[in-house]
Design a protein around this motif. Structure first.
Motif, short mmCIF file in Angstrom:
data_model
loop_
_atom_site.label_atom_id
_atom_site.label_comp_id
_atom_site.label_asym_id
_atom_site.label_seq_id
_atom_site.Cartn_x
_atom_site.Cartn_y
_atom_site.Cartn_z
N ALA A 69 0.86 -1.18 0.00
CA ALA A 69 0.00 0.00 0.00
C ALA A 69 0.89 1.23 0.00
O ALA A 69 2.09 1.14 0.30
CB ALA A 69 -0.93 0.01 1.21
N GLN A 70 0.31 2.35 -0.32
CA GLN A 70 1.02 3.63 -0.25
C GLN A 70 0.52 4.36 0.98
O GLN A 70 -0.65 4.73 1.07
CB GLN A 70 0.78 4.45 -1.51
N ASP A 71 1.41 4.55 1.96
CA ASP A 71 1.06 5.21 3.22
C ASP A 71 1.61 6.63 3.16
O ASP A 71 2.74 6.89 3.55
CB ASP A 71 1.65 4.44 4.39
N GLY A 72 0.80 7.55 2.64
CA GLY A 72 1.29 8.90 2.43
C GLY A 72 2.35 8.90 1.35
O GLY A 72 2.12 8.48 0.22
N ALA A 73 3.56 9.34 1.70
CA ALA A 73 4.64 9.42 0.73
C ALA A 73 5.49 8.16 0.69
O ALA A 73 6.41 8.06 -0.12
CB ALA A 73 5.53 10.63 1.04
N ARG A 74 5.21 7.17 1.55
CA ARG A 74 6.09 6.00 1.60
C ARG A 74 5.30 4.72 1.33
O ARG A 74 4.15 4.58 1.72
CB ARG A 74 6.79 5.89 2.96
N PRO A 75 5.96 3.75 0.65
CA PRO A 75 5.31 2.46 0.44
C PRO A 75 5.43 1.59 1.68
O PRO A 75 6.42 1.68 2.43
CB PRO A 75 6.12 1.87 -0.72
N VAL A 76 4.43 0.77 1.92
CA VAL A 76 4.45 -0.19 3.03
C VAL A 76 4.00 -1.54 2.49
O VAL A 76 3.37 -1.63 1.43
CB VAL A 76 3.55 0.24 4.21
N GLY A 77 4.34 -2.61 3.21
CA GLY A 77 3.92 -3.93 2.78
C GLY A 77 4.25 -4.98 3.82
O GLY A 77 5.03 -4.73 4.75
N PHE A 78 3.65 -6.15 3.67
CA PHE A 78 3.88 -7.25 4.61
C PHE A 78 3.60 -8.58 3.93
O PHE A 78 2.86 -8.64 2.93
CB PHE A 78 3.00 -7.10 5.86
N THR A 79 4.18 -9.63 4.46
CA THR A 79 3.96 -10.99 3.96
C THR A 79 2.67 -11.55 4.57
O THR A 79 2.45 -11.43 5.77
CB THR A 79 5.14 -11.90 4.33
N ALA A 80 1.85 -12.17 3.73
CA ALA A 80 0.57 -12.73 4.18
C ALA A 80 0.43 -14.16 3.69
O ALA A 80 0.72 -14.45 2.53
CB ALA A 80 -0.59 -11.88 3.66
N THR A 81 -0.03 -15.04 4.57
CA THR A 81 -0.36 -16.40 4.17
C THR A 81 -1.86 -16.67 4.33
O THR A 81 -2.30 -17.81 4.26
CB THR A 81 0.43 -17.43 5.01
N SER A 82 -2.63 -15.61 4.54
CA SER A 82 -4.08 -15.74 4.75
C SER A 82 -4.89 -15.34 3.52
O SER A 82 -6.10 -15.13 3.63
CB SER A 82 -4.50 -14.87 5.94
N GLY A 149 -1.26 4.29 -8.19
CA GLY A 149 -0.10 4.59 -7.36
C GLY A 149 0.33 3.50 -6.41
O GLY A 149 1.20 3.71 -5.56
N VAL A 150 -0.26 2.32 -6.53
CA VAL A 150 0.05 1.21 -5.62
C VAL A 150 1.43 0.64 -5.95
O VAL A 150 1.74 0.41 -7.13
CB VAL A 150 -1.03 0.12 -5.73
N PRO A 151 2.29 0.37 -4.97
CA PRO A 151 3.58 -0.27 -5.23
C PRO A 151 3.39 -1.68 -5.79
O PRO A 151 2.72 -2.52 -5.16
CB PRO A 151 4.25 -0.31 -3.85
N VAL A 152 4.00 -1.96 -6.94
CA VAL A 152 3.94 -3.28 -7.57
C VAL A 152 5.35 -3.86 -7.60
O VAL A 152 6.28 -3.24 -8.13
CB VAL A 152 3.36 -3.20 -8.99
N LEU A 153 5.51 -5.05 -7.02
CA LEU A 153 6.83 -5.69 -6.90
C LEU A 153 7.25 -6.36 -8.19
O LEU A 153 6.42 -6.90 -8.93
CB LEU A 153 6.79 -6.72 -5.78
N ASP A 154 8.57 -6.37 -8.43
CA ASP A 154 9.13 -7.03 -9.60
C ASP A 154 9.25 -8.53 -9.38
O ASP A 154 9.46 -8.99 -8.25
CB ASP A 154 10.53 -6.47 -9.90
N GLY A 155 9.18 -9.30 -10.47
CA GLY A 155 9.55 -10.71 -10.46
C GLY A 155 8.58 -11.66 -9.80
O GLY A 155 8.92 -12.82 -9.55
#
Length: 204
Positions: A69-82, A149-155
């Motif tokens: 997600a985009q949290d203001g000016a910085r990207p954030v993210g987490f690993t999920a197995t749910s 504007g959502v951060p999209v990861l490579d690979g």
């Protein structure tokens, strides 16, 4: 960016919703006389508890995703197995996040989120996004701004950008329900799995 108000529904958590990467638990069952796995004993079983739930779900292999997600000016993210598919039409999915997680404010306030399916070559990335205090979007992480504007990861094996439609309370977590609005399923490789507290490759 602050998301529009979305529905909040009071409901009880499901066993799947409570699982997260790194949960402790028991080991697998020993083999039976024929060499096949021995089934758990019948009867009343153990009383319901957090430990029982964690132990049971250590036996359940799950795919590994990273939510961004985009949290203001910085990207954030987490690993999920749910991660779960909820509906094909409309195209809905769900995942859970703890309200104490560092990424929760970004997920709480964003209208759009990124969902990434990791491949077996991305164990280090999965570990990075699961580690508290890590620089998850540092130089080792390839990513670009995607739709909305959502951060999209490579690979990754596949990705979606989704619009949040509900955040459902479930204990100290929230079940996020979101609708896919864009994505790409055409990555190369085999999926990464999470089982018995570890990231694993899929075996034939």
């Amino acid at each position: 960016m602050t998301a529009p108000t979305v529905p909040t529904v009071q409901t009880a958590p499901s066993p799947r919703s409570s699982r997260s990467a790194g949960s402790p638990g028991s080991s697998g069952s020993p083999a039976g006389p024929s060499g096949s796995p021995r089934s758990p004993r019948s009867g009343d079983g153990r009383p319901g508890s957090p430990d029982l739930l964690r132990s049971v779900f250590r036996q359940h292999a799950a795919g590994v995703a990273v939510i961004t997600a985009q949290d203001g000016a910085r990207p954030v993210g987490f690993t999920a197995t749910s991660l779960n598919s909820v509906s094909a039409d409309p195209p809905l999915l769900s995942f859970t996040i703890g309200t104490g997680a560092s990424s929760w404010p970004g997920v709480r306030d964003s209208e759009y989120l990124g969902v990434h399916i990791l491949g077996e070559h991305q164990r280090e990335l999965a570990g990075l996004f699961a580690r508290s205090g890590a620089d998850r979007f540092g130089g080792a992480t390839g990513w670009n701004p995607g739709p909305h504007g959502v951060p999209v990861l490579d690979g990754v094996l596949a990705w979606l950008v989704c619009r949040v439609v509900a955040r459902v309370p479930a204990g100290e977590h929230r079940v996020i329900i979101a609708e896919a609005v864009a994505g790409d399923p055409a990555g190369d490789g085999r999926p990464l799995l999470y089982h018995q507290g570890r990231f694993n490759a899929l075996r034939d």
